[in-house]
Design an enzyme around this catalytic site. Structure first.
Site, short mmCIF file in Angstrom:
data_model
loop_
_atom_site.label_atom_id
_atom_site.label_comp_id
_atom_site.label_asym_id
_atom_site.label_seq_id
_atom_site.Cartn_x
_atom_site.Cartn_y
_atom_site.Cartn_z
N HIS A 85 -12.84 3.47 25.41
CA HIS A 85 -12.41 4.79 25.88
C HIS A 85 -11.22 5.34 25.13
O HIS A 85 -11.02 6.54 25.06
CB HIS A 85 -12.19 4.75 27.39
N GLU A 143 -27.19 4.04 32.16
CA GLU A 143 -26.34 3.36 31.19
C GLU A 143 -26.41 1.84 31.29
O GLU A 143 -25.59 1.15 30.70
CB GLU A 143 -24.90 3.87 31.26
N ASP A 165 -22.40 2.70 27.11
CA ASP A 165 -22.58 1.49 27.93
C ASP A 165 -23.98 0.91 27.76
O ASP A 165 -24.15 -0.31 27.77
CB ASP A 165 -22.33 1.81 29.41
N CYS A 186 -25.13 11.92 26.97
CA CYS A 186 -23.71 12.24 26.83
C CYS A 186 -22.90 11.11 26.21
O CYS A 186 -21.68 11.15 26.19
CB CYS A 186 -23.12 12.63 28.19
C1 PEP Z 1 -21.55 6.15 28.28
O1 PEP Z 1 -21.46 5.01 28.74
O2 PEP Z 1 -22.28 6.45 27.31
C2 PEP Z 1 -20.76 7.24 28.87
C3 PEP Z 1 -20.93 8.49 28.48
O3 PEP Z 1 -19.84 6.91 29.80
P1 PEP Z 1 -18.40 6.29 29.43
O4 PEP Z 1 -18.26 6.34 27.94
O5 PEP Z 1 -17.40 7.12 30.13
O6 PEP Z 1 -18.49 4.91 29.96
MG MG Z 2 -20.46 4.74 30.62
#
Ligand code: PEP
Ligand code: MG
Length: 601
Positions: free
Chosen positions: A215, A460, A484, A531
């Site tokens: 993140h 995910e 994920d 996303c």
């Molecule tokens: C993902 O896991 O692709 C996602 C968009 O969620 P995050 O990156 O916030 O875990």
């Molecule tokens: Mg995620």
């Protein structure tokens, strides 16, 4: 426990292992956020830290807080030790020796015992107790005749500094008052640290730890901050104020560059800016393929102030609002009103475009201190009490968020998204919580959208993807989270630089799971969006469209490049290439098929 006084204490600086200034020292790591930054170093491990000093009322609680900070420090040092093994033999040996001493000290030494004693007898808060104990030990060491032993005080200072940082979460305040364009250099930079980086002040960052899709990386991209992670041996070679170049495209860091090196990087930086300006002209051009397929391009938001950027690049909605920002860098939980105001501002700011708000997704690499007592350490945090699991366990968290979202839905189109869903029963339990909140708000005559917001789920985990057909019956839409999904499918931590080479979204298994999810959504007649970070990489655009996706959400700085790729694509060609790709078993071959296809246009 309230702060009574504040004392500004100097955390003694850690001397560099480099004995003299050497020019043009080059390091390689993972280039995770594109762009080039050139500026003076701000070394996070050094400098002034505000140490609060106060009398505690609950001694046991303070001892537990200190114990937690000591355990967290041990974990950090252990991680660094693993990292040190990738250095050259001599450097590895030196660093290992040092870190071993730190581990011993943290496991129970005069320092640790002294701090505990001060907390007990003087009822002093832990960080002030560390400072006081350090002063006393330093004094004793300064009187030693043996110069070798006297020099060991440096280890005590470093360990104390680490403890104080972990107790005060000093990273929180570290980025104010920096020289403009400063480059942050640290062992590790957390998402919460990144949230505090103002791109008008911070130029970029580099750290020893961190992986390709954690993140911190995602936030760096959203903020447009060039970043290189996983750079072994960097921290000890940089002194505050050293000139640094961070090249987030190639994953290079240069310490004390020569004038010629700076000139070279400045030329490349100018070329990157020029290209960005050209792309910005696409703002109001619709994202349509050559054969007239309209693609929806939305933005992911980490922080509310990215809203302006999303609008600037012409986003047609917020495909993912990560609500974690509300919980970062604070000790208390955000209230319903506070969350409502934040969501409402974003919904209104998008002027009629939909905003997808995701419920809290902390745990794993996303730690929120305000949730301290709700998340206990776990051996496998990514498999632990993360995301929807935490929300379902601590119902108050979920209900507060749902109420804030429902109230904001009266001000524009808002959709609710649930992270880490694996089973229909989880969705059902959220639905029940939502019904309860709706009843409460209705009783109080609080305005909500009519119909109520759509409820969607992140796909995910491999489990969710494989069960997508049945999950589709319980929700209104899917959002595929490839960050994920890749991690869980390949069992490769997205935040660990040591396995970054195994973290491969082009692995056939990941692509199959994406395809299964898209097809399940399509058969059930529900929208499917993607996303994860794949959506923002123009290299993958043709493949994703070929797999059937028509709705992508990404960090705002990436949107123009993805749009440009779409404008040059034919959907039929992309589908044919995707079919060929799905027949492959090797991700290297898949990458070549993608690159060849991209080169054709
Ligand atoms: C993902 O896991 O692709 C996602 C968009 O969620 P995050 O990156 O916030 O875990
Ligand atoms: Mg995620």
């Amino acid at each position: 426990m309230k702060t009574k006084t504040k004392r500004e204490a100097r955390i003694p600086s850690v001397p560099s292992l480099a004995l003299s200034v050497r020019e043009d020292l080059k390091y390689s790591g993972l280039g995770v956020s594109a762009g080039i930054a050139i500026g003076p170093a701000h070394v996070m491990e050094q400098g002034l830290i505000d140490v609060p000093e106060y009398i505690v009322t609950d001694v046991e609680e303070e001892l537990a807080r200190f114990d937690k900070a000591a355990k967290f420090s041990i974990k950090q040092v252990e991680k660094l030790r693993v990292k040190a093994s990738t250095l050259s033999e001599a450097a590895a040996e030196e660093l290992n020796y040092l870190l071993e001493a730190h581990l011993q000290m943290l496991a129970g030494s005069r320092l640790v015992r002294g701090v505990e004693k001060r907390i007990r007898s003087e009822k002093l808060n832990a960080e002030a107790a560390v400072q006081a104990e350090l002063s006393e030990i330093a004094h004793a060491f300064s009187e030693m005749e043996d110069s070798y032993l006297a020099s060991k005080i440096q280890d005590v200072r470093e360990v104390s500094a680490r403890l104080v940082r972990n107790l005060t979460k000093a990273g929180y305040q570290a980025f104010s008052g920096l020289a403009p364009g400063s480059i942050i250099i640290a062992e590790e930079i957390t998402p919460a640290d990144t949230a505090l980086m103002d791109p008008n002040i911070v130029g970029g960052f580099a750290s020893a730890l961190g992986g390709a899709e954690d993140h911190t990386t995602i936030m760096a991209r959203s903020l447009g901050l060039p970043a290189v992670l996983g750079v072994s041996g960097l921290v000890n070679q940089v002194r505050p104020g050293d000139m640094i170049v961070v090249d987030g495209v190639r994953g290079t860091v240069v310490v004390n560059p020569t004038e010629a090196t700076i000139a070279r990087f400045e030329r490349r930086r100018e070329a990157l800016f020029r290209r960005q300006r050209q792309l910005e002209r696409l703002r109001s051009v619709p994202a349509t393929t050559r054969d007239d397929m309209r693609i929806l391009l939305q933005c992911n938001l980490e922080l509310p102030y990215e809203l302006a950027l999303a609008r600037q690049v012409g986003a047609e909605g917020v495909g993912l609002l990560r609500s974690e920002f509300l919980y970062m860098n604070r000790d208390t939980l955000p209230s319903e009103d506070e969350q409502f105001v934040a969501f409402k501002e974003i919904v209104e700011g998008m002027e009629g475009h939909p905003v997808t708000v995701r419920t809290l997704d902390v745990g794993s690499d996303k730690l929120a201190y305000s949730l301290g007592e709700h998340i206990s350490p776990s051996t496998n945090p990514a498999l632990g009490l993360r995301a929807i699991r935490l929300s379902l366990k601590v119902r108050k968290l979920l209900e507060t968020q749902l109420a804030a979202m429902l109230r904001a839905s009266a001000h524009g189109e808002l959709r609710i998204l649930l992270p880490m869903i694996n089973s229909a029963s989880e969705i059902k339990r959220v639905q029940e919580a939502m019904d309860k909140v709706v009843r409460r708000l209705t009783r109080k005559r609080v305005a909500m959208s009519n119909p109520l917001p759509k409820l969607g789920i992140m796909i995910e985990t491999p489990g969710a993807a494989l069960a997508a057909d049945s999950l589709a019956k319980s929700c209104d839409y899917f959002s595929i989270g490839t960050n994920d999904l890749t991690m869980y499918t390949l069992a490769a931590d997205r935040g660990d630089e040591q396995v970054a080479h195994l973290y491969d979204p082009l692995h056939p298994a990941v692509l199959r799971l994406i395809k299964i999810s898209v097809e399940a959504g399509r058969s059930a007649g529900i929208p499917v969006n993607l996303c994860g970070e794949m959506a923002g990489d123009p290299r993958f655009t043709a493949l994703l469209l070929g797999l059937g996706l028509r709705d992508l959400s990404m960090a705002a700085p990436n949107l123009p490049r993805v749009k440009q790729r779409i404008l040059g694509l034919g959907i039929n060609d992309a589908e044919k290439r995707a079919e060929q790709i799905m027949e492959q078993t090797d991700s290297g071959v898949i990458a070549t098929l993608i690159d060849d296809f991209n080169a054709l246009d």
